[in-house]
Write a protein that holds these residues in place. Structure first.
Motif, PDB file in Angstrom:
ATOM      1  N   ALA A 112       0.648  -1.843  -5.566  1.00 14.33           N
ATOM      2  CA  ALA A 112      -0.610  -1.887  -4.829  1.00 14.33           C
ATOM      3  C   ALA A 112      -1.657  -2.730  -5.525  1.00 14.33           C
ATOM      4  CB  ALA A 112      -1.144  -0.470  -4.613  1.00 14.33           C
TER       5      ALA A 112
ATOM      6  N   VAL B 182       0.838  -1.205   0.000  1.00 14.89           N
ATOM      7  CA  VAL B 182       0.000   0.000   0.000  1.00 14.89           C
ATOM      8  C   VAL B 182       0.871   1.252   0.000  1.00 14.89           C
ATOM      9  CG1 VAL B 182      -1.654   1.328   1.385  1.00 14.89           C
ATOM     10  CG2 VAL B 182      -1.978  -1.130   1.088  1.00 14.89           C
TER      11      VAL B 182
ATOM     12  N   SER C 131      -6.490  -1.693  -3.036  1.00 18.94           N
ATOM     13  CA  SER C 131      -5.684  -1.788  -1.818  1.00 18.94           C
ATOM     14  C   SER C 131      -5.931  -0.572  -0.928  1.00 18.94           C
ATOM     15  CB  SER C 131      -4.201  -1.856  -2.173  1.00 18.94           C
ATOM     16  OG  SER C 131      -3.912  -3.020  -2.918  1.00 18.94           O
ATOM     17  N   TYR C 132      -5.898  -0.784   0.379  1.00 15.79           N
ATOM     18  CA  TYR C 132      -6.115   0.340   1.278  1.00 15.79           C
ATOM     19  C   TYR C 132      -5.551   0.061   2.659  1.00 15.79           C
ATOM     20  CZ  TYR C 132     -10.036  -2.265   3.398  1.00 15.79           C
ATOM     21  OH  TYR C 132     -10.809  -3.214   4.043  1.00 15.79           O
TER      22      TYR C 132
ATOM     23  N   MET D 226      -2.370   9.752  -1.238  1.00 17.41           N
ATOM     24  CA  MET D 226      -3.440   8.962  -0.639  1.00 17.41           C
ATOM     25  C   MET D 226      -4.601   9.889  -0.282  1.00 17.41           C
ATOM     26  SD  MET D 226      -1.085   6.575   1.812  1.00 17.41           S
ATOM     27  CE  MET D 226      -1.823   4.967   1.716  1.00 17.41           C
TER      28      MET D 226
ATOM     29  N   GLY E 194       1.054   2.445  -6.721  1.00 18.66           N
ATOM     30  CA  GLY E 194       1.297   2.177  -8.130  1.00 18.66           C
ATOM     31  C   GLY E 194       1.121   0.704  -8.443  1.00 18.66           C
TER      32      GLY E 194
ATOM     33  N   ALA F 298      -4.806   3.174  -1.357  1.00 16.68           N
ATOM     34  CA  ALA F 298      -3.464   3.280  -1.924  1.00 16.68           C
ATOM     35  C   ALA F 298      -3.520   4.049  -3.229  1.00 16.68           C
ATOM     36  CB  ALA F 298      -2.886   1.888  -2.173  1.00 16.68           C
ATOM     37  N   ALA F 299      -2.429   4.735  -3.513  1.00 15.81           N
ATOM     38  CA  ALA F 299      -2.335   5.462  -4.781  1.00 15.81           C
ATOM     39  C   ALA F 299      -1.965   4.477  -5.875  1.00 15.81           C
ATOM     40  CB  ALA F 299      -1.292   6.570  -4.665  1.00 15.81           C
ATOM     41  N   GLY F 300      -2.949   3.922  -6.508  1.00 17.62           N
ATOM     42  CA  GLY F 300      -2.696   2.931  -7.549  1.00 17.62           C
ATOM     43  C   GLY F 300      -3.231   3.378  -8.882  1.00 17.62           C
TER      44      GLY F 300
END
Lengths: 263, 166
Positions: free
Chosen positions: A184, A177, B50-51, B1, A181, B144-146
């Motif tokens: 994650a 997390v 995701s977190y 985030m 990118g 999450a930064a995805g």
């Protein structure tokens, strides 16, 4: 006469491969590691990087196991077979580990030189998510977002295997997390080269836990379970030395003659 | 985030809700007798993004900007490594697909079966004086930064259970 109080080390121990701290690789070791990585990228068949990275998520099927019982054995097998494939290209290479407690990504993986293969990797078309990138990206980690040594020590102190495994998996999740990118996303995480140093550290943590626990702690009922797609059972993952590697902090070898013995 | 969503328990989390019998509950209510406390989220869905799930005690207004310290009721976090989307055909990521119990079914468990996530809350529980007054539980999901196309709120679980030892 030698002053170091150790005896001669037998040959089989010397053959153990040692997975090293990524931040302590010598320039030559790092250069060899990067060259091996590039060679693996160049193989598009089932010996190459994309094949192994793709086993984790995309392309389907998603093979990785993330439940508390199987995730450590499965990922140990995963790293073993990938490492063997890299060693086919560079026999001296092992998968180095990255300590989360360092607080930042290792310089080996962040150096912005054009030829740094550890900074990012291509994601082949059959592994891209809709509107996803063609090469791996990272969004972090931001300062303070990685597990601390105190958290890691707390996890290593847990005596029950499933308790340890679950807590370690949580710290592992937090790293995915925090980096964000590609990392994650289960589908693409293993394409990011940092994935392997991250999981080498997970595997090392399990090894350190095992050094202090005589019993594997895994339920007897799962020991013969196969870890698809690898030809390996849970039982076969329980000893890293039986798999030919270890995480010794340091090694020291002395020839027999140097200890005062005569041959 | 960025902040995505917040889940706050309905009222106060009482020991009866945690499935602990009353005799044990009486003992566990004394903070000095507490050896360890785990907050276990069961049935956590990981088919979304995701977190980080930040857990707060007695701070129902907590959000992603709330400091993560005991003064603000922060008790700990759990993290979900998510799949974000289904990349197969319809039903591929449905854990009920082929889920009939059959002792002769040797296939692996479905890859999207919900999981459990545990947060050790020993110190946090001590800091609020134990369980005598109950707890208002808030979980703040920080994504999450995805990337990808999944924009569904990721925070989903079946139930949460507080286990105390002492």
């Amino acid at each position: 006469m030698p002053t170091i109080p150790i005896g001669p080390i037998r040959q089989p121990i010397q053959r153990l491969r040692i997975r090293r701290n990524i931040n302590l690789l010598t320039p030559q070791q790092l250069a060899t590691f990067r060259a091996a990585w590039k060679a693996s990228y160049a193989l598009s068949d089932n010996r190459g990087y994309a094949h192994f990275a793709g086993l984790h998520g995309l392309p389907l099927p998603t093979e990785c196991s993330h439940n508390d019982t199987f995730w450590l054995p499965w990922h140990r097998a995963y790293l073993y077979f990938f490492e063997m494939s890299v060693r086919d290209l560079a026999p001296s290479v092992t998968l180095p580990w990255w300590s989360w407690a360092s607080g930042k990504l290792p310089a080996a993986h962040t150096a912005t030189t054009d030829d740094n293969p550890l900074r990012h990797a291509a994601i082949p078309a059959n592994a891209r998510v809709p509107n996803g990138p063609s090469q791996t990206v990272r969004a972090g980690p931001r300062p303070g977002s990685l597990p601390t040594q105190a958290q890691i020590t707390n996890v290593l102190a847990r005596d029950d295997f499933l308790d340890f495994s679950a807590a370690l998996r949580q710290l592992h999740n937090s790293v995915h997390v925090a980096i964000g990118g590609s990392m994650a996303l289960v589908a693409n995480a293993a394409f990011d080269p940092i994935f392997w140093a991250h999981h080498s550290y997970v595997d090392r943590a399990w090894r350190l836990w095992q050094l202090n626990h005589a019993s594997s702690g895994l339920p007897q009922s799962v020991l013969n379970t196969a870890l698809a797609p690898f030809p390996m059972t849970v039982q076969q993952t329980l000893s890293v030395t039986a798999l030919g590697y270890d995480y010794a902090r340091s090694t020291l070898s002395l020839p027999f003659a140097a200890t005062g013995g005569t041959s | 985030m960025s902040f995505v969503e917040r889940w706050v328990s309905d009222g106060r989390l009482q020991l009866a809700d945690a499935g602990v019998d009353q005799d044990l509950a009486q003992d566990a209510s004394a903070p000095d007798a507490l050896v360890r406390a785990d907050l276990v989220f069961h049935g956590v869905v990981h088919s979304r993004g995701s977190y980080e799930g930040r857990v707060f005690f007695n701070n129902p207004d907590a959000d992603a900007e709330t400091p993560t310290d005991h003064d603000h009721g922060y008790a700990g976090s759990y993290w979900v490594f998510g799949h974000a989307e289904c990349y197969g055909d319809p039903g591929h990521c449905d854990p009920d697909w082929g889920a009939a119990e059959d002792v002769l079914d040797f296939r692996r468990p479905h890859h999207m079966l919900p999981e459990a996530a545990s947060v050790e809350v020993t110190h946090a529980l001590r800091s609020i004086g134990g369980l005598a007054d109950g707890i208002v539980l808030a979980v703040v999901a920080v994504r999450a930064a995805g990337y990808g196309e999944d924009d569904r709120p990721p925070l989903r679980f079946d139930h949460v259970r507080l286990l105390t030892y002492g």
